[in-house]
Scaffold this active site. Sequence first.
Site, PDB file in Angstrom:
ATOM      1  N   ASP A  63       0.837  -1.207   0.000  1.00 41.78           N
ATOM      2  CA  ASP A  63       0.000   0.000   0.000  1.00 41.78           C
ATOM      3  C   ASP A  63       0.869   1.253   0.000  1.00 41.78           C
ATOM      4  O   ASP A  63       0.554   2.230  -0.675  1.00 41.78           O
ATOM      5  CB  ASP A  63      -0.940   0.023   1.213  1.00 41.78           C
ATOM      6  N   ARG A 120      -0.218   6.499  -6.646  1.00 42.75           N
ATOM      7  CA  ARG A 120      -1.566   7.050  -6.877  1.00 42.75           C
ATOM      8  C   ARG A 120      -1.597   8.552  -6.625  1.00 42.75           C
ATOM      9  O   ARG A 120      -2.254   9.308  -7.342  1.00 42.75           O
ATOM     10  CB  ARG A 120      -2.572   6.358  -5.958  1.00 42.75           C
TER      11      ARG A 120
HETATM   12  N1  URA Z   1      -6.774   6.836   3.018  1.00 43.33           N
HETATM   13  C1  URA Z   1      -6.040   5.711   2.750  1.00 43.33           C
HETATM   14  O1  URA Z   1      -5.422   5.135   3.643  1.00 43.33           O
HETATM   15  N2  URA Z   1      -6.011   5.265   1.482  1.00 43.33           N
HETATM   16  C2  URA Z   1      -6.672   5.854   0.483  1.00 43.33           C
HETATM   17  O2  URA Z   1      -6.607   5.379  -0.623  1.00 43.33           O
HETATM   18  C3  URA Z   1      -7.427   7.023   0.757  1.00 43.33           C
HETATM   19  C4  URA Z   1      -7.483   7.484   2.054  1.00 43.33           C
END
Ligand code: URA
Length: 460
Positions: free
Chosen positions: A190, A197
């Site tokens: 992530d 992203r």
């Molecule tokens: N918060 C997160 O942790 N991830 C996202 O994609 C958007 C907000």
Amino acid sequence: MSPKRFLYSITAGRKKEGIFCRTGEVFGEMRAYDIIDAKKRGAALSEKEIRFFVRGVADGSVSDAQIAAFCMAVLLRGMTDEECFVLTDAMARSGDIAPRPNFTGICADKHSTGGVSDSTTLVLVPVLCALGVRCAKYSGRGLGHTGGTLDKLESFPGFNVNLTAGQFERQVERIGGAVAGQTKSTVPADKRMYAVRDVTATVDSIPLIASSVMSKKLASFADVILLDVKYGDGAFMQSPAEAEKLARLMVSIGRKAGRKMCAAVTCMDAPLGDSIGCNAEVREAIEVLKGKKNALAELSVFHSEKLAALALGIPEAEARRRAEEAIASGAALKKLAEIVGAQGGDARAVYDESMLPLAGNCEILRAAGSGRLKISALALGKACCALGGGRQKEGDEIDHTVAILLKRRAGDFVREGETVAEVYFNREDNDALALARGAFETVQTYEPQPLVYSYIGEED
Ligand code: URA
């Protein structure tokens, strides 16, 4: 080209090099390229493909360009709920997963998708701890124009947000609650995907937000999770319908993974509380714990009620009564001081506002006309960041003393020239101050949206 090299089927019935393929059937090497290509064409990816791609994100064999293309393909083509669950699970497993400690009692967590002047965590965690509900709260830093709980907690001199997994767990066991950042080894996929992203206009995708948020929840050990999904001017989701879709998807992912889930869809057109900026928001959370009533107090008690009811198995009305009593008796404020002290912070700041100072320069903002006041959370969040109260880029130092204090609420009737807000800053920045001034508008008719648009309970 030898058909053996990457004869790999994504959807049933697609013929490659003259061979009929079944879904997910692998004839040769799996490649990130083919997975991206399949998603680009709108195919549903198989579990193997998603796990292969996420493994590549975590071990570096998938490039940033491929992550960007994959995210854009998902943003444009979407994902089924099953694909999204597998993506979330694969991301959660890309790093360390905290096992459920064997202490007794239900452990709760709350997650907000990000807002302006939203310090509910600073109120809710001590309230729940005072009610005997353990709180294992992993939080984040400010993102874009939104504030972050970790930055706010660092307003307490000495506060340590970097607990090891062991320290975090022992604190939850010993005093009932801890609030910290997840470690570097939690959900590394992530971290990489989010960074890509952030710079490729692919944040606002429902499956990508859901998998990003829920992967971090699945990597931690809370049994009961409340999601606060924001919509409106200051949120990632613009409409309540989109926010509800995101909320339902995240709830279904959590339930599939065996967690008790609930979610509130709440409005973020105007700032939630009356203060923006780290020290000011901590001051306000303390005031709420001392009994101040405003929208921040209302939402904090709402969330506390829902989580306490689920965690303790009591009716919501009883949970609300206990939450209000924890505030009225001072028990929750005492818990906040205990948590601050346990994490190395100077707990005297809980009782001495002068330890949370505001910047030395102040500009008063006045209503430009008479009428109903509209306030843009987005513009004020951006103005606060531009004045140094948030980050413009990763790694920037935050000025905790920068503050915007609202003197009137959205929907109030104001007269021309009346004070609507005060802006506190150290570094004068005319563009940022202009942004703050532009956040206030007076109109003939304006009815703010209700704070809570909808609630998804245990039975929903
Ligand atoms: N918060 C997160 O942790 N991830 C996202 O994609 C958007 C907000």
